[in-house]
Design a protein around this motif. Structure first.
Motif, PDB file in Angstrom:
ATOM      1  N   ILE A 100       0.841  -1.198   0.000  1.00 55.90           N
ATOM      2  CA  ILE A 100       0.000   0.000   0.000  1.00 55.90           C
ATOM      3  C   ILE A 100       0.880   1.254   0.000  1.00 55.90           C
ATOM      4  O   ILE A 100       0.630   2.197  -0.753  1.00 55.90           O
ATOM      5  CB  ILE A 100      -0.970  -0.011   1.200  1.00 55.90           C
ATOM      6  CG1 ILE A 100      -2.000  -1.141   1.036  1.00 55.90           C
ATOM      7  CG2 ILE A 100      -1.663   1.339   1.366  1.00 55.90           C
ATOM      8  CD1 ILE A 100      -2.841  -1.414   2.270  1.00 55.90           C
ATOM      9  N   MET A 101       1.916   1.255   0.831  1.00 56.61           N
ATOM     10  CA  MET A 101       2.799   2.419   0.925  1.00 56.61           C
ATOM     11  C   MET A 101       3.520   2.690  -0.399  1.00 56.61           C
ATOM     12  O   MET A 101       3.716   3.841  -0.769  1.00 56.61           O
ATOM     13  CB  MET A 101       3.832   2.220   2.047  1.00 56.61           C
ATOM     14  CG  MET A 101       3.225   2.153   3.440  1.00 56.61           C
ATOM     15  SD  MET A 101       2.286   3.625   3.896  1.00 56.61           S
ATOM     16  CE  MET A 101       3.596   4.788   4.126  1.00 56.61           C
ATOM     17  N   ARG A 102       3.907   1.624  -1.115  1.00 53.25           N
ATOM     18  CA  ARG A 102       4.592   1.796  -2.403  1.00 53.25           C
ATOM     19  C   ARG A 102       3.709   2.516  -3.414  1.00 53.25           C
ATOM     20  O   ARG A 102       4.206   3.153  -4.330  1.00 53.25           O
ATOM     21  CB  ARG A 102       5.001   0.440  -2.974  1.00 53.25           C
ATOM     22  CG  ARG A 102       6.365  -0.014  -2.555  1.00 53.25           C
ATOM     23  CD  ARG A 102       6.880  -1.172  -3.386  1.00 53.25           C
ATOM     24  NE  ARG A 102       6.019  -2.338  -3.396  1.00 53.25           N
ATOM     25  CZ  ARG A 102       5.990  -3.276  -2.451  1.00 53.25           C
ATOM     26  NH1 ARG A 102       6.778  -3.173  -1.422  1.00 53.25           N
ATOM     27  NH2 ARG A 102       5.186  -4.310  -2.543  1.00 53.25           N
ATOM     28  N   ARG A 103       2.404   2.402  -3.258  1.00 53.63           N
ATOM     29  CA  ARG A 103       1.454   3.033  -4.191  1.00 53.63           C
ATOM     30  C   ARG A 103       0.892   4.335  -3.630  1.00 53.63           C
ATOM     31  O   ARG A 103      -0.111   4.841  -4.114  1.00 53.63           O
ATOM     32  CB  ARG A 103       0.310   2.070  -4.508  1.00 53.63           C
ATOM     33  CG  ARG A 103       0.742   0.802  -5.201  1.00 53.63           C
ATOM     34  CD  ARG A 103       1.297   1.116  -6.568  1.00 53.63           C
ATOM     35  NE  ARG A 103       1.470  -0.109  -7.337  1.00 53.63           N
ATOM     36  CZ  ARG A 103       1.374  -0.172  -8.636  1.00 53.63           C
ATOM     37  NH1 ARG A 103       1.131   0.904  -9.332  1.00 53.63           N
ATOM     38  NH2 ARG A 103       1.549  -1.308  -9.254  1.00 53.63           N
ATOM     39  N   GLN A 104       1.562   4.889  -2.638  1.00 52.38           N
ATOM     40  CA  GLN A 104       1.107   6.114  -1.982  1.00 52.38           C
ATOM     41  C   GLN A 104       0.916   7.267  -2.959  1.00 52.38           C
ATOM     42  O   GLN A 104       0.028   8.089  -2.786  1.00 52.38           O
ATOM     43  CB  GLN A 104       2.119   6.495  -0.897  1.00 52.38           C
ATOM     44  CG  GLN A 104       1.763   7.712  -0.105  1.00 52.38           C
ATOM     45  CD  GLN A 104       2.761   7.953   1.018  1.00 52.38           C
ATOM     46  OE1 GLN A 104       3.526   7.078   1.398  1.00 52.38           O
ATOM     47  NE2 GLN A 104       2.754   9.164   1.548  1.00 52.38           N
ATOM     48  N   GLY A 105       1.718   7.343  -3.983  1.00 48.08           N
ATOM     49  CA  GLY A 105       1.644   8.451  -4.933  1.00 48.08           C
ATOM     50  C   GLY A 105       0.529   8.327  -5.958  1.00 48.08           C
ATOM     51  O   GLY A 105       0.323   9.240  -6.750  1.00 48.08           O
ATOM     52  N   SER A 106      -0.206   7.229  -5.939  1.00 47.54           N
ATOM     53  CA  SER A 106      -1.251   6.999  -6.932  1.00 47.54           C
ATOM     54  C   SER A 106      -2.636   6.927  -6.291  1.00 47.54           C
ATOM     55  O   SER A 106      -2.963   5.971  -5.593  1.00 47.54           O
ATOM     56  CB  SER A 106      -0.976   5.690  -7.685  1.00 47.54           C
ATOM     57  OG  SER A 106      -2.075   5.353  -8.503  1.00 47.54           O
ATOM     58  N   GLN A 107      -3.447   7.936  -6.557  1.00 46.52           N
ATOM     59  CA  GLN A 107      -4.831   7.936  -6.081  1.00 46.52           C
ATOM     60  C   GLN A 107      -5.583   6.760  -6.712  1.00 46.52           C
ATOM     61  O   GLN A 107      -6.439   6.150  -6.079  1.00 46.52           O
ATOM     62  CB  GLN A 107      -5.507   9.261  -6.456  1.00 46.52           C
ATOM     63  CG  GLN A 107      -6.916   9.394  -5.966  1.00 46.52           C
ATOM     64  CD  GLN A 107      -7.515  10.745  -6.367  1.00 46.52           C
ATOM     65  OE1 GLN A 107      -6.875  11.579  -6.993  1.00 46.52           O
ATOM     66  NE2 GLN A 107      -8.759  10.944  -6.012  1.00 46.52           N
ATOM     67  N   THR A 108      -5.232   6.419  -7.939  1.00 48.62           N
ATOM     68  CA  THR A 108      -5.869   5.322  -8.653  1.00 48.62           C
ATOM     69  C   THR A 108      -5.590   3.986  -7.957  1.00 48.62           C
ATOM     70  O   THR A 108      -6.509   3.205  -7.700  1.00 48.62           O
ATOM     71  CB  THR A 108      -5.376   5.282 -10.110  1.00 48.62           C
ATOM     72  OG1 THR A 108      -5.600   6.570 -10.701  1.00 48.62           O
ATOM     73  CG2 THR A 108      -6.085   4.216 -10.916  1.00 48.62           C
ATOM     74  N   ALA A 109      -4.325   3.720  -7.641  1.00 50.52           N
ATOM     75  CA  ALA A 109      -3.977   2.478  -6.944  1.00 50.52           C
ATOM     76  C   ALA A 109      -4.590   2.444  -5.544  1.00 50.52           C
ATOM     77  O   ALA A 109      -5.041   1.392  -5.084  1.00 50.52           O
ATOM     78  CB  ALA A 109      -2.465   2.322  -6.864  1.00 50.52           C
ATOM     79  N   GLN A 110      -4.622   3.594  -4.884  1.00 54.80           N
ATOM     80  CA  GLN A 110      -5.248   3.657  -3.564  1.00 54.80           C
ATOM     81  C   GLN A 110      -6.721   3.265  -3.639  1.00 54.80           C
ATOM     82  O   GLN A 110      -7.229   2.556  -2.771  1.00 54.80           O
ATOM     83  CB  GLN A 110      -5.128   5.065  -2.988  1.00 54.80           C
ATOM     84  CG  GLN A 110      -3.754   5.434  -2.527  1.00 54.80           C
ATOM     85  CD  GLN A 110      -3.739   6.806  -1.899  1.00 54.80           C
ATOM     86  OE1 GLN A 110      -4.673   7.204  -1.195  1.00 54.80           O
ATOM     87  NE2 GLN A 110      -2.670   7.544  -2.142  1.00 54.80           N
ATOM     88  N   ARG A 111      -7.403   3.717  -4.689  1.00 59.48           N
ATOM     89  CA  ARG A 111      -8.808   3.363  -4.846  1.00 59.48           C
ATOM     90  C   ARG A 111      -8.965   1.857  -5.062  1.00 59.48           C
ATOM     91  O   ARG A 111      -9.885   1.237  -4.524  1.00 59.48           O
ATOM     92  CB  ARG A 111      -9.436   4.154  -6.001  1.00 59.48           C
ATOM     93  CG  ARG A 111     -10.887   3.837  -6.248  1.00 59.48           C
ATOM     94  CD  ARG A 111     -11.773   4.216  -5.066  1.00 59.48           C
ATOM     95  NE  ARG A 111     -13.137   3.730  -5.305  1.00 59.48           N
ATOM     96  CZ  ARG A 111     -13.922   3.205  -4.381  1.00 59.48           C
ATOM     97  NH1 ARG A 111     -13.521   3.142  -3.126  1.00 59.48           N
ATOM     98  NH2 ARG A 111     -15.110   2.758  -4.691  1.00 59.48           N
ATOM     99  N   ILE A 112      -8.062   1.256  -5.829  1.00 64.02           N
ATOM    100  CA  ILE A 112      -8.108  -0.194  -6.043  1.00 64.02           C
ATOM    101  C   ILE A 112      -7.931  -0.911  -4.705  1.00 64.02           C
ATOM    102  O   ILE A 112      -8.695  -1.819  -4.369  1.00 64.02           O
ATOM    103  CB  ILE A 112      -7.040  -0.642  -7.069  1.00 64.02           C
ATOM    104  CG1 ILE A 112      -7.384  -0.078  -8.456  1.00 64.02           C
ATOM    105  CG2 ILE A 112      -6.936  -2.168  -7.101  1.00 64.02           C
ATOM    106  CD1 ILE A 112      -6.270  -0.224  -9.486  1.00 64.02           C
TER     107      ILE A 112
END
Length: 186
Positions: A100-112
């Motif tokens: 989750i932390m690795r995808r911190q910069g992506s709102q899209t990945a956070q939504r997934i």
């Protein structure tokens, strides 16, 4: 043991012995949304940038609850006679948090991740917790967990984040460690 039945007339199932049925609720809207999110993510690996801030729903799952059952992962596993899973659970929980932390910069990945966590949490609450509360054996509970993971994985479709069943199990341990689920009776 042999059971004989004859001259039965039924509009439903006729069972001689035990019958277990597990039905899962899937959110069809999530798969449509996932398809759109995957398309955004595939363009540049980020989709919509987040400015390194987490969305509210993901923050909810990342923060340990402060009311209700606030035991840690180890205590929950111990109370449910699952200490044999402790080391594995801690490793998977840590890996999930780092993913989750690795995808911190992506709102899209956070939504997934939010959709996946919502799905796991809801299914666990409706299916697994229900089995636990009715006194199901560990084997039966594990079967419910496995089916929860399988149906969530199926929901992922194209699965651009490449989440495996082990990753999904890690997210369950993540939910348990942050006080959202438990493996023992209330």
């Amino acid at each position: 043991m042999f059971v004989s039945q004859s001259n039965n007339q039924a509009t439903g199932d006729v069972v001689a012995g035990s019958k277990t049925e597990l039905n899962f609720i899937t959110s069809g809207g999530s798969t449509d949304e996932l398809t759109l999110l995957y398309a955004k993510l595939k363009t540049d690996g980020v989709g919509d940038p987040s400015g390194n801030a987490f969305c509210e729903k993901l923050l909810h799952y990342m923060a340990a609850r402060t009311e209700g059952d606030v035991r840690g992962l180890e205590e929950k596993l111990k109370a449910s006679d699952r200490l044999d899973q402790l080391q594995f659970a801690k490793e998977l929980k840590e890996f999930a948090a780092k993913s989750i932390m690795r995808r911190q910069g992506s709102q899209t990945a956070q939504r997934i991740f939010s959709i996946v966590l919502d799905e796991l949490h809801t299914k666990f609450t409706l299916v697994v917790s229900s089995a636990i509360q009715t006194g199901a054996s560990r084997r039966e509970v594990d079967l419910c967990i496995s089916q929860t993971l399988q149906s969530t994985k199926s929901m992922l479709g194209e699965n651009v984040l490449e989440l495996t069943l082990k990753d999904l199990l890690g997210l369950l341990y993540f939910l348990g460690g942050n006080c959202h689920i438990r493996w023992d009776k209330c």
